[in-house]
Design an enzyme around this catalytic site. Structure first.
Site, PDB file in Angstrom:
ATOM      1  N   LYS A 166       0.821  -1.218   0.000  1.00  0.00           N
ATOM      2  CA  LYS A 166       0.000   0.000   0.000  1.00  0.00           C
ATOM      3  C   LYS A 166       0.850   1.261   0.000  1.00  0.00           C
ATOM      4  O   LYS A 166       2.039   1.242   0.298  1.00  0.00           O
ATOM      5  CB  LYS A 166      -0.948  -0.016   1.205  1.00  0.00           C
ATOM      6  CG  LYS A 166      -2.112  -0.982   0.987  1.00  0.00           C
ATOM      7  CD  LYS A 166      -3.193  -0.832   2.018  1.00  0.00           C
ATOM      8  CE  LYS A 166      -4.327  -1.816   1.709  1.00  0.00           C
ATOM      9  NZ  LYS A 166      -5.299  -1.882   2.794  1.00  0.00           N
ATOM     10  N   ARG A 223      -3.365  -9.753   5.709  1.00  0.00           N
ATOM     11  CA  ARG A 223      -3.870  -9.850   4.322  1.00  0.00           C
ATOM     12  C   ARG A 223      -2.764  -9.371   3.390  1.00  0.00           C
ATOM     13  O   ARG A 223      -2.413  -8.193   3.411  1.00  0.00           O
ATOM     14  CB  ARG A 223      -5.127  -8.988   4.183  1.00  0.00           C
ATOM     15  CG  ARG A 223      -5.769  -9.039   2.813  1.00  0.00           C
ATOM     16  CD  ARG A 223      -6.988  -8.116   2.744  1.00  0.00           C
ATOM     17  NE  ARG A 223      -7.640  -8.213   1.448  1.00  0.00           N
ATOM     18  CZ  ARG A 223      -7.259  -7.504   0.372  1.00  0.00           C
ATOM     19  NH1 ARG A 223      -6.257  -6.651   0.449  1.00  0.00           N
ATOM     20  NH2 ARG A 223      -7.893  -7.655  -0.771  1.00  0.00           N
TER      21      ARG A 223
END
Ligand code: 9MG
Length: 283
Positions: free
Chosen positions: A228, A262
């Site tokens: 991210k 995740r």
């Protein structure tokens, strides 16, 4: 240190997740436009092969998504989302021994994928779409409630908080109450701070640093930071060069008590988890 104030056995459809351990959830995007692997797994055979590789590498959950949550991504119709996700869920359930998580906010997708063998509903909108609470309640499956303000299309337009940790905790508490009102008991809930969703770099870093505060809500935490922009911005790295930063955050999240990580890079993260577990198990 131990954080579990909840029973560690979480039934996920026909399978059980043991929350005494930290688990790696592999990401499988059945979308043509996801931010780091868009378009690679839109055919069922490719998706199944990738899921099998992640399971072989140690993933105990596979998160299948048919709608990109990337800022500015195109909104897809329920039918299009279902056509992307359902065959993949069906194939994984048929071929692999793994808990299938479905990354969706769409009631029809929740209902149909539960019928096809999904074991967990992962909703970045925390069941706020019309009909989603009732659909999730009817499946009997556990749900992951994630913090986000607004929609993926506008969530990064100047997000503001007085105290990001307190506001995320209060939001998640409110969504747990909404779940309770339709019969989704707290024993079915996993919580997620929502890194990268309606948050600046400073918000993400502060939330990560003080993540332990969310244990007061009494439910297991899922953390998703893989590749991210918080890693990109902190380290000044493009999306293809964020593995090391992501592994550092995975290790830190596990030490801070997160139970599900995740990630895109399953094998590398599984090594991180196993190494920390080995140290934790020592005298
Ligand atoms: C679908 N998706 C993308 N990022 C995510 C995150 O951080 N958490 C959860 N639960 N889902 C996510």
């Amino acid at each position: 240190m131990t954080f579990e104030q909840y029973p560690t056995r979480l039934p996920c459809g026909s399978r059980v997740l043991d929350l005494a351990h930290t688990h790696v959830m592999g990401i499988l995007n059945a979308t043509p436009d996801s931010f780091s692997d868009g378009g690679r797994y839109t055919h069922v055979d490719d998706a199944l092969r990738h899921a099998a590789a992640m399971v072989a590498a140690g993933a105990t959950l596979i998160d299948v998504g048919g709608e990109s949550t990337r800022p500015g991504a195109r909104v897809v119709s329920p039918l299009e989302e279902l056509e992307r996700v359902a065959p993949v869920v069906e194939a994984i359930n048929r071929e692999l021994d793994v808990i299938i998580s479905v990354d969706t906010s769409t009631p029809a997708v929740i209902r149909e994928t539960a019928r096809l063998g999904a074991g967990l509903i992962n909703d970045v909108r925390s069941l706020r779409r019309d009909g989603a609470l009732d659909a999730a309640a009817d499946t009997g499956l556990p749900v992951c409630l994630m913090h986000m303000l607004g929609e993926p299309g506008d969530m990064q337009d100047d997000p503001r908080y007085g105290n990001v940790v307190a506001e995320v905790a209060s939001f998640l508490e409110g969504r747990m109450a909404a779940c309770a009102a339709v019969g989704i008991g707290s024993e079915r809930i996993i919580l997620d701070p929502g890194f990268g969703f309606a948050k600046t770099l400073e918000h993400n870093l502060s939330l990560f640093k003080h993540m332990e505060a969310l244990h007061d809500l009494g439910r297991p935490l899922l953390v998703g930071v893989s590749r991210k922009s918080m890693i990109g911005l902190a380290l000044k790295r493009p999306v293809g060069e964020r593995l090391h930063g992501g592994l550092a955050l995975a290790a830190l999240a596990m030490v801070k008590g997160a139970k599900i990580l995740r990630v895109h890079d399953v094998a590398e993260t599984v090594d991180v988890v196993r190494m920390i577990a080995a140290v934790n198990a020592a005298e």
